[in-house]
Scaffold this active site. Structure first.
Site, short mmCIF file in Angstrom:
data_model
loop_
_atom_site.label_atom_id
_atom_site.label_comp_id
_atom_site.label_asym_id
_atom_site.label_seq_id
_atom_site.Cartn_x
_atom_site.Cartn_y
_atom_site.Cartn_z
N GLY A 118 -52.45 57.18 62.20
CA GLY A 118 -53.48 57.88 61.45
C GLY A 118 -54.66 58.27 62.32
CB ALA A 119 -58.27 58.21 61.61
N GLY B 37 -54.98 57.31 66.16
CA GLY B 37 -54.21 57.90 67.24
C GLY B 37 -52.74 57.55 67.18
N GLY C 251 -46.48 64.41 61.78
CA GLY C 251 -45.56 63.44 62.36
C GLY C 251 -44.31 64.12 62.94
CG ASP C 252 -41.92 66.28 60.41
OD1 ASP C 252 -41.47 65.11 60.42
OD2 ASP C 252 -42.12 66.92 59.36
#
Lengths: 306, 306
Positions: free
Chosen positions: B218-219, B221, B247-248
């Protein structure tokens, strides 16, 4: 084979229905594969007429893979169809039906444009000799002339086929002038002719040239007018359900009557039309009618001469 | 042609997106013909990898007319595909995007069942000799074994092809045991391994047998671990937009790196992965990335050895 009820749906659709437990704006919903049916008012007319035991021929345009699904579904439903291919992709409507209250949230695509050549091809394959009546219903796709239904009515007449045209606005008056049996509802009638009673409106349409006019009048029943007179049928018992498709059930009954005789016994037709419309309200899906309720109500409908 | 990035999307979808001015529950909305794209996480991976200049081969199942549209759209998008036909109809997702705030209301079909014979046919046509890496992402359709990805990873290894598997839950641990490079996010990692830090989780997956583990956090990294060590990449500047597909984009970068070398320079890979994920957030549609932003950010990403 003469006597087929030809149903014209110029803006055929694939009606896609998803069921959800509860529709939440901005939410993500898991759904089953949707129910998919051919749709458009003319298809509803064809389904009801077939349910009532008449031979129908569904006419319209199809394009692309969505058009293929429409053609397949008509076939699976046992409806004979004569479909004119177009370059554009057949439109879809998407309905999200809420499990909580059964309310539908609907998304209607406008539909593909139909070219002049495709419109000519539609006319060229029209099997006039086999038709007892031509029933035309619903919106026009982009590209077609605004008087497309009147044009069909004139051509039908040329082949000694009467047409039943369910339409509103200026097209309603044009269809009357072309000598069709016209079908509409009170709101559309007033949109075309201004503020007046349904009786007066129906008579004006006949005066303009319509063979007959059959106008649904909501909770007040239904009115028919021809050169022989004017009649009002009172509604049956109060019916709760889905009113979409009730007008199409009326058109199916009118078309079947006109296929038998250009001047049918209008009071009898009105009895069947009111019963069929009410029987359509009982079913959740437009194009279906509750045949048992139809048979029960048909003899009970009261018709008054105006 | 060795070196192709094979992307596996076992639950391919047709993503259908309608725009509305404002979504009103129970309302009727006029809409334009929808935007239609092939969808599913593996397709996003393929699109991003192709945008970054890599040769991809999209693998999956297609069935019915919806499957035909998916195959056509992949072709139109310039993505080479090797699709295994199935009896069922390819699923659709429908997104209604609100003009007021851009929020999407989403309807996900579960997808058709895949039979044992169809799963075998998928394996039989796998062009192992041409593949540099196999990237597998997203949910499994009904009918497939729960360890389908691990099975693919084992087969890939047998053909000297490394696999990158983006999955959560038990399947994540199974993929690690099968020796794959595993991809996941913090939430899925904890779902599989219990409460622990992303660093600790990544190291556990490598200890379980994974060639490497790359976990988005997430935020905070992104973290990578392999037998050579573990690293954290810090996020770039705060990015607002659509996180679906971020994410892809990471998986696409990891797959491309692994196609070049089974033990790539992970700190460098992490820099590209963080930049690509952030560049994916900038674009409204999953599978797209802002290539200019990617190139600007890639050299700026800070990576720490853990």
């Amino acid at each position: 084979m003469a006597g087929l009820i030809g149903t014209v749906t110029l803006n055929l659709a694939l009606d896609v229905t998803y069921g959800v437990d509860e529709l939440v704006v901005g939410g993500s919903h898991r759904v089953k594969a949707p129910l998919q049916r051919a749709g458009g008012k003319g298809v509803n007319v064809a389904r009801v007429a077939a349910t009532l035991g008449y031979q129908v021929l569904a006419l319209g345009f199809v394009g692309g893979l969505t058009g293929e699904i429409v053609a397949e579904e008509l076939f699976d439903a046992g409806l004979t169809a004569l479909l004119t291919p177009i370059r554009g992709e057949t439109r879809r409507t998407v309905a999200i039906v809420n499990g909580v209250d059964g309310d539908a949230t609907i998304f209607n695509e406008a539909g593909p444009s139909v070219s002049e050549d495709e419109w000519r091809a539609f006319h060229d394959r029209m099997p006039w000799a086999r038709l007892g009546v031509l029933a035309c219903s619903g919106s026009l796709p982009p590209g077609l002339p605004a008087d497309a239904y009147a044009e069909l009515a004139v051509r039908a007449r040329h082949h000694d086929v009467l047409s039943v045209i369910d339409v509103g606005g200026d097209a309603l008056v044009a269809a009357a002038k072309a000598g069709a049996v016209v079908r509409s509802n009170g709101a559309e009638l007033r949109e075309a002719l201004g503020e007046l009673s349904v009786e007066e409106g129906a008579r004006q349409l006949v005066a303009a040239g319509a063979t007959a006019a059959v106008i649904t009048d909501g909770a007040r029943g239904m009115v028919a007018a021809s050169n022989q007179g004017a009649w009002r049928a009172l509604p049956v018992e109060r019916v709760a359900g889905n009113p979409t498709g009730a007008g199409d059930a009326c058109t199916a009954v009118v078309a079947a009557a006109v296929a038998g005789s250009p001047e049918p016994d209008w009071p009898v037709v009105l009895k069947s039309a009111v019963a069929a419309s009410a029987a359509a309200v009982l079913t959740p899906v437009a194009g279906d009618i509750d045949l048992e309720a139809y048979r029960r109500w048909q003899p009970q409908v009261v018709v008054q001469s105006l």
